[in-house]
Design a protein around this motif. Structure first.
Motif, short mmCIF file in Angstrom:
data_model
loop_
_atom_site.label_atom_id
_atom_site.label_comp_id
_atom_site.label_asym_id
_atom_site.label_seq_id
_atom_site.Cartn_x
_atom_site.Cartn_y
_atom_site.Cartn_z
N TRP A 1 -0.60 6.44 -5.99
CA TRP A 1 -1.65 5.49 -6.33
C TRP A 1 -1.44 4.16 -5.62
CZ3 TRP A 1 -2.30 0.73 -8.64
CH2 TRP A 1 -3.60 0.41 -9.03
N PHE A 2 -0.21 3.63 -5.69
CA PHE A 2 0.09 2.35 -5.04
C PHE A 2 -0.08 2.44 -3.53
CE2 PHE A 2 2.35 1.03 -8.98
CZ PHE A 2 1.67 -0.16 -9.18
N ARG A 3 0.39 3.53 -2.95
CA ARG A 3 0.26 3.70 -1.51
C ARG A 3 -1.22 3.72 -1.11
NH1 ARG A 3 3.46 8.18 -0.72
NH2 ARG A 3 5.25 6.83 -0.98
N ASN A 4 -2.04 4.36 -1.94
CA ASN A 4 -3.47 4.43 -1.66
C ASN A 4 -4.14 3.06 -1.84
OD1 ASN A 4 -5.93 6.08 -1.15
ND2 ASN A 4 -6.45 5.33 -3.20
N GLN A 5 -3.74 2.33 -2.85
CA GLN A 5 -4.34 1.02 -3.15
C GLN A 5 -4.02 -0.02 -2.07
OE1 GLN A 5 -6.75 1.74 -5.69
NE2 GLN A 5 -6.28 -0.38 -6.04
N LEU B 1 -9.87 10.22 -7.93
CA LEU B 1 -9.61 9.38 -6.75
C LEU B 1 -9.34 10.20 -5.50
CD1 LEU B 1 -7.32 6.74 -8.52
CD2 LEU B 1 -9.70 6.45 -7.80
N ASP B 2 -9.48 11.53 -5.63
CA ASP B 2 -9.26 12.45 -4.51
C ASP B 2 -7.83 12.33 -3.96
OD1 ASP B 2 -10.19 14.55 -2.98
OD2 ASP B 2 -10.85 13.25 -1.35
N LEU B 3 -6.86 12.23 -4.87
CA LEU B 3 -5.46 12.07 -4.47
C LEU B 3 -4.56 13.20 -4.97
CD1 LEU B 3 -5.03 8.23 -5.14
CD2 LEU B 3 -5.29 9.37 -2.93
N TYR B 4 -5.15 14.26 -5.49
CA TYR B 4 -4.33 15.35 -6.04
C TYR B 4 -3.45 15.98 -4.96
CZ TYR B 4 -2.95 19.66 -8.33
OH TYR B 4 -2.21 20.70 -8.84
N GLN C 1 -3.27 1.56 -15.14
CA GLN C 1 -3.03 2.16 -16.45
C GLN C 1 -2.43 3.54 -16.22
OE1 GLN C 1 -4.65 0.96 -19.55
NE2 GLN C 1 -3.92 2.60 -20.84
N LEU C 2 -1.17 3.72 -16.67
CA LEU C 2 -0.51 5.01 -16.49
C LEU C 2 -1.10 6.05 -17.44
CD1 LEU C 2 3.24 4.12 -16.03
CD2 LEU C 2 1.72 5.15 -14.38
N PRO C 3 -1.28 7.26 -16.95
CA PRO C 3 -1.82 8.33 -17.81
C PRO C 3 -0.83 8.68 -18.93
CG PRO C 3 -1.25 9.17 -15.62
CD PRO C 3 -1.00 7.70 -15.60
N THR C 4 -1.39 9.11 -20.05
CA THR C 4 -0.56 9.45 -21.20
C THR C 4 -0.38 10.96 -21.37
OG1 THR C 4 -2.52 9.31 -22.60
CG2 THR C 4 -1.12 7.35 -22.47
N THR C 5 -1.19 11.74 -20.67
CA THR C 5 -1.07 13.19 -20.74
C THR C 5 -1.18 13.78 -19.34
OG1 THR C 5 -3.44 13.61 -20.97
CG2 THR C 5 -2.18 13.29 -23.02
#
Length: 116
Positions: free
Chosen positions: A110-114, A17-20, A2-6
């Motif tokens: 996100w995809f790379r992490n998943q 997800l500790d990915l910042y 689900q892509l963020p909206t804001t």
């Protein structure tokens, strides 16, 4: 996914997800590939990131349009999404494009992490 909206939702997801930091590194990587002299520090606050990215996109649209288009190509922002934005107010356009860039970079991270 689900892509963020804001912007706030995007940062919250990245922090959760500790990915910042990886998002910031991905931004740095793509800006370097686009030959744009902007290097975010890994510990940059989200509010500063948003402000600097918005400022940079505004300057690119206003002063270096070819570099702006190149950045969109390298980041892989969908042309269809950019075309739907209102271009009558450059400040608002730069803000919207900045969010599109962040969203696309977030997808990559996100995809790379998943699927690593």
């Amino acid at each position: 996914m689900q892509l963020p909206t804001t912007f706030e939702h995007l940062v919250a997801q990245a922090n959760q997800l500790d990915l910042y930091k990886k998002l910031v590194l991905q931004l740095n990587k793509d800006f370097l590939l686009a030959n744009i002299n902007l290097d975010f520090h890994e510990e940059i606050l989200p509010s500063s990131l948003k402000l600097l990215l918005h400022e940079t996109v505004y300057k690119l649209i206003h002063e270096k349009f070819t570099d702006y288009l190149n950045l969109l190509y390298i980041v892989d922002v969908p042309e269809k999404q950019v075309k739907t934005l209102d271009g009558s107010d450059i400040i608002k356009l730069a803000e919207d494009v900045s969010f599109l860039i962040l969203k696309r970079e977030w997808q990559k991270v996100w995809f790379r992490n998943q699927y690593k």
